[in-house]
Each structure stands twice: as C-alpha cells, then as structure tokens.
Design a protein around this motif. Sequence first.
Motif, PDB file in Angstrom:
ATOM      1  N   SER A   1      52.053  53.438  45.519  1.00 24.67           N
ATOM      2  CA  SER A   1      53.146  53.904  44.662  1.00 24.67           C
ATOM      3  C   SER A   1      52.661  54.592  43.394  1.00 24.67           C
ATOM      4  CB  SER A   1      54.070  52.734  44.302  1.00 24.67           C
ATOM      5  OG  SER A   1      53.380  51.781  43.517  1.00 24.67           O
ATOM      6  N   LEU A   2      51.524  54.152  42.863  1.00 22.82           N
ATOM      7  CA  LEU A   2      51.039  54.687  41.591  1.00 22.82           C
ATOM      8  C   LEU A   2      50.063  55.846  41.751  1.00 22.82           C
ATOM      9  CD1 LEU A   2      50.405  51.403  39.536  1.00 22.82           C
ATOM     10  CD2 LEU A   2      52.460  52.820  39.638  1.00 22.82           C
ATOM     11  N   ASN A   3      49.634  56.113  42.990  1.00 29.29           N
ATOM     12  CA  ASN A   3      48.603  57.133  43.202  1.00 29.29           C
ATOM     13  C   ASN A   3      47.412  56.865  42.294  1.00 29.29           C
ATOM     14  OD1 ASN A   3      47.467  59.465  44.353  1.00 29.29           O
ATOM     15  ND2 ASN A   3      48.273  60.771  42.713  1.00 29.29           N
ATOM     16  N   ALA A   4      47.011  55.604  42.231  1.00 31.10           N
ATOM     17  CA  ALA A   4      45.962  55.171  41.307  1.00 31.10           C
ATOM     18  C   ALA A   4      44.583  55.646  41.758  1.00 31.10           C
ATOM     19  CB  ALA A   4      45.961  53.650  41.199  1.00 31.10           C
ATOM     20  N   VAL A   5      43.753  55.967  40.778  1.00 28.43           N
ATOM     21  CA  VAL A   5      42.378  56.344  41.094  1.00 28.43           C
ATOM     22  C   VAL A   5      41.612  55.132  41.604  1.00 28.43           C
ATOM     23  CG1 VAL A   5      41.583  55.991  38.706  1.00 28.43           C
ATOM     24  CG2 VAL A   5      40.304  57.509  40.227  1.00 28.43           C
ATOM     25  N   GLU A   6      41.976  53.944  41.121  1.00 32.24           N
ATOM     26  CA  GLU A   6      41.396  52.706  41.625  1.00 32.24           C
ATOM     27  C   GLU A   6      42.269  51.526  41.180  1.00 32.24           C
ATOM     28  OE1 GLU A   6      37.184  50.170  41.763  1.00 32.24           O
ATOM     29  OE2 GLU A   6      37.277  52.064  40.655  1.00 32.24           O
ATOM     30  N   ILE A   7      42.411  50.540  42.070  1.00 36.74           N
ATOM     31  CA  ILE A   7      43.047  49.268  41.730  1.00 36.74           C
ATOM     32  C   ILE A   7      41.948  48.215  41.728  1.00 36.74           C
ATOM     33  CG2 ILE A   7      44.788  47.553  42.312  1.00 36.74           C
ATOM     34  CD1 ILE A   7      46.200  50.096  41.890  1.00 36.74           C
ATOM     35  N   VAL A   8      41.632  47.700  40.571  1.00 35.81           N
ATOM     36  CA  VAL A   8      40.517  46.761  40.436  1.00 35.81           C
ATOM     37  C   VAL A   8      41.052  45.333  40.413  1.00 35.81           C
ATOM     38  CG1 VAL A   8      38.597  46.025  38.974  1.00 35.81           C
ATOM     39  CG2 VAL A   8      39.198  48.464  39.136  1.00 35.81           C
ATOM     40  N   THR A   9      40.609  44.517  41.348  1.00 32.59           N
ATOM     41  CA  THR A   9      40.935  43.095  41.335  1.00 32.59           C
ATOM     42  C   THR A   9      39.654  42.297  41.136  1.00 32.59           C
ATOM     43  OG1 THR A   9      40.787  42.983  43.755  1.00 32.59           O
ATOM     44  CG2 THR A   9      42.976  43.330  42.808  1.00 32.59           C
ATOM     45  N   PHE A  10      39.793  41.059  40.739  1.00 31.51           N
ATOM     46  CA  PHE A  10      38.642  40.210  40.446  1.00 31.51           C
ATOM     47  C   PHE A  10      39.093  38.758  40.498  1.00 31.51           C
ATOM     48  CE2 PHE A  10      40.925  41.047  36.566  1.00 31.51           C
ATOM     49  CZ  PHE A  10      40.949  39.814  35.916  1.00 31.51           C
ATOM     50  N   ASP A  11      38.143  37.851  40.503  1.00 29.84           N
ATOM     51  CA  ASP A  11      38.444  36.420  40.448  1.00 29.84           C
ATOM     52  C   ASP A  11      37.953  35.847  39.129  1.00 29.84           C
ATOM     53  OD1 ASP A  11      39.550  36.440  42.969  1.00 29.84           O
ATOM     54  OD2 ASP A  11      37.776  35.626  43.971  1.00 29.84           O
ATOM     55  N   TYR A  12      38.794  35.054  38.488  1.00 33.13           N
ATOM     56  CA  TYR A  12      38.335  34.326  37.312  1.00 33.13           C
ATOM     57  C   TYR A  12      37.266  33.319  37.745  1.00 33.13           C
ATOM     58  CZ  TYR A  12      42.394  36.158  34.785  1.00 33.13           C
ATOM     59  OH  TYR A  12      43.312  36.984  34.180  1.00 33.13           O
ATOM     60  N   PRO A  13      36.317  32.985  36.863  1.00 29.82           N
ATOM     61  CA  PRO A  13      35.172  32.134  37.253  1.00 29.82           C
ATOM     62  C   PRO A  13      35.552  30.781  37.847  1.00 29.82           C
ATOM     63  CG  PRO A  13      34.743  33.186  35.145  1.00 29.82           C
ATOM     64  CD  PRO A  13      36.167  33.495  35.480  1.00 29.82           C
ATOM     65  N   TYR A  14      36.668  30.202  37.427  1.00 30.78           N
ATOM     66  CA  TYR A  14      37.002  28.863  37.933  1.00 30.78           C
ATOM     67  C   TYR A  14      37.289  28.865  39.430  1.00 30.78           C
ATOM     68  CZ  TYR A  14      42.020  30.022  38.100  1.00 30.78           C
ATOM     69  OH  TYR A  14      43.234  30.576  38.402  1.00 30.78           O
ATOM     70  N   ILE A  15      37.644  30.038  39.979  1.00 33.58           N
ATOM     71  CA  ILE A  15      37.965  30.116  41.408  1.00 33.58           C
ATOM     72  C   ILE A  15      36.760  29.755  42.265  1.00 33.58           C
ATOM     73  CG2 ILE A  15      38.502  31.718  43.278  1.00 33.58           C
ATOM     74  CD1 ILE A  15      40.972  31.033  41.792  1.00 33.58           C
ATOM     75  N   SER A  16      35.597  30.338  41.961  1.00 38.45           N
ATOM     76  CA  SER A  16      34.402  30.072  42.764  1.00 38.45           C
ATOM     77  C   SER A  16      33.889  28.653  42.576  1.00 38.45           C
ATOM     78  CB  SER A  16      33.296  31.071  42.408  1.00 38.45           C
ATOM     79  OG  SER A  16      32.910  30.938  41.046  1.00 38.45           O
ATOM     80  N   LYS A  17      34.223  28.051  41.447  1.00 41.58           N
ATOM     81  CA  LYS A  17      33.795  26.680  41.178  1.00 41.58           C
ATOM     82  C   LYS A  17      34.778  25.649  41.719  1.00 41.58           C
ATOM     83  CE  LYS A  17      31.426  28.125  36.940  1.00 41.58           C
ATOM     84  NZ  LYS A  17      31.382  27.996  35.459  1.00 41.58           N
TER      85      LYS A  17
END
Length: 245
Positions: free
Chosen positions: A72-88
């Motif tokens: 919908s946004l024709n975005a150049v990039e959609i950046v997602t990530f995980d906060y550190p507590y997720i992996s722990k």
Amino acid sequence: MGPKRRRTVDGESKQAVQSRCSMVTRSQSSSVKKISDDSNINNSPVVVFAHGAGAPSSSDWMIRWKNLLADSLNAVEIVTFDYPYISKRKPPPKAEKLVEFHSDIVKAIAAKYPQHPLILVGKSMGSRVSCMVAAENGIRASAVVCLGYPLKGSKGAIRDGPLLQLTFPTMFVQGTKDGLCSLESLEAVRKKMKALSRLHVVDNGDHSMKIAKKNLKLAGITQEDAEQCAVQAIAMFVSQITGAR
C-alpha cells in the motif's frame, strides 16, 4: 418464499465496503501539510515496523501486515526487528527500556535512506515505543502509525505521556472492541495532543483488529476487507504527509 440471498463482498456489496473505507478515518485537522517541497526528496517512504509485546517480527500477524504495508505504501523498504528480550525468551521489560535499542535501529535506517521519508509503525507495545523514539532529539520521523495503541495500562492508568510529547503527525488504527484503548479515551487524548492526529476505526475489531466471524457475516465483509480498508487509510495518510503522488 424463496431462500434469502446471502450477502457477499462482490459487486455492489464490494463497492459498499470501499465506501465505508473512506468514511471511518477521522482527522483531528481539516488538512495535512506535506513534510517538504524539496524536489530532491524521494517520496517513497522507508518504514521501521516494531512488533508487539507477545509475538516476534516473524509472527503471522507481523508478516501479513508487513506485506500489506509494503504493497500500500510503495515503500523502499519495510524494516522489522526483534527486541532483545525475544531471543532470551523473557517477558517484555518496561517500554522505556526498549527505547535505546529501537532508536539505534531507526537512526541506522534513516542514515541508510537519507532522502526518503521515515515512517515509524508499531503494533501495540511497539507503537508505544515508536512514539517514545519519535519524541527523542535527533529522530526526524515524518509520521508515526500506531496499530492498536495500548493506552490503558495493566493497573488502569492512561498511558498518554508519549503521545503528548509527539510533534510528528500520528495515525491510530484501533478496533472498537480493543480492551486496551477505548475510542472515548483515545479521543480525549487526541484533543490534548500537540501533533496532528488521525484515527481509523475497525468496527468490532479487537486489539489486533481481528473481527469475530459473526460480525464479519453481519457486515458482509471479510477480515481481509477490513485490513485493506485500514491500509488504504494509512496509505492516504502517508501520501498526504509526504506529498507522494
């Protein structure tokens, strides 16, 4: 008497769905100013999209909304990530403790795409942290989009502090059955905000904008229709902010 005709989302019913899409987005202002008239600015945005407290960026919900936003946004990039507590595999800390990590990611992406409008998007807790990041010095976001802002705290307190600090245009996408953010409470906060704000309401949507099957049937729409309405509203908001055509 013949059998009753089933309501569908084809033909005239589909047009009715599209019409409703244009009616449920509520603005706090009659107009939205473009962020810049500089012809050197590329209007395709870059989006930093933060997950909620209970699920990582790889969850089905996050992946689906990432794809919806990208289209919908024709975005150049959609950046997602995980906060550190997720992996722990730990419970989420207080939102304030996530700001520095989130801010570092936003600054890195802004440096990577200096000529593109920066849009901060968050799901629930991620939207609250996004607002905290946007209020920091040195962050030049064009807008913030909150998908299910968790206005009500665990003890019932109204967590409006980050919203009242914002100066960037802000959009809320909220379900009418969201137990963490009543529309009445949000409207009261929006009236106090310094930033221009806009609200898109998902009728009968919960905290994740999910609508019960019986309500979808009564409305003659699908969950996908409701989500498309939401992303269309977001796209219109972002295009008005960035001056995209």
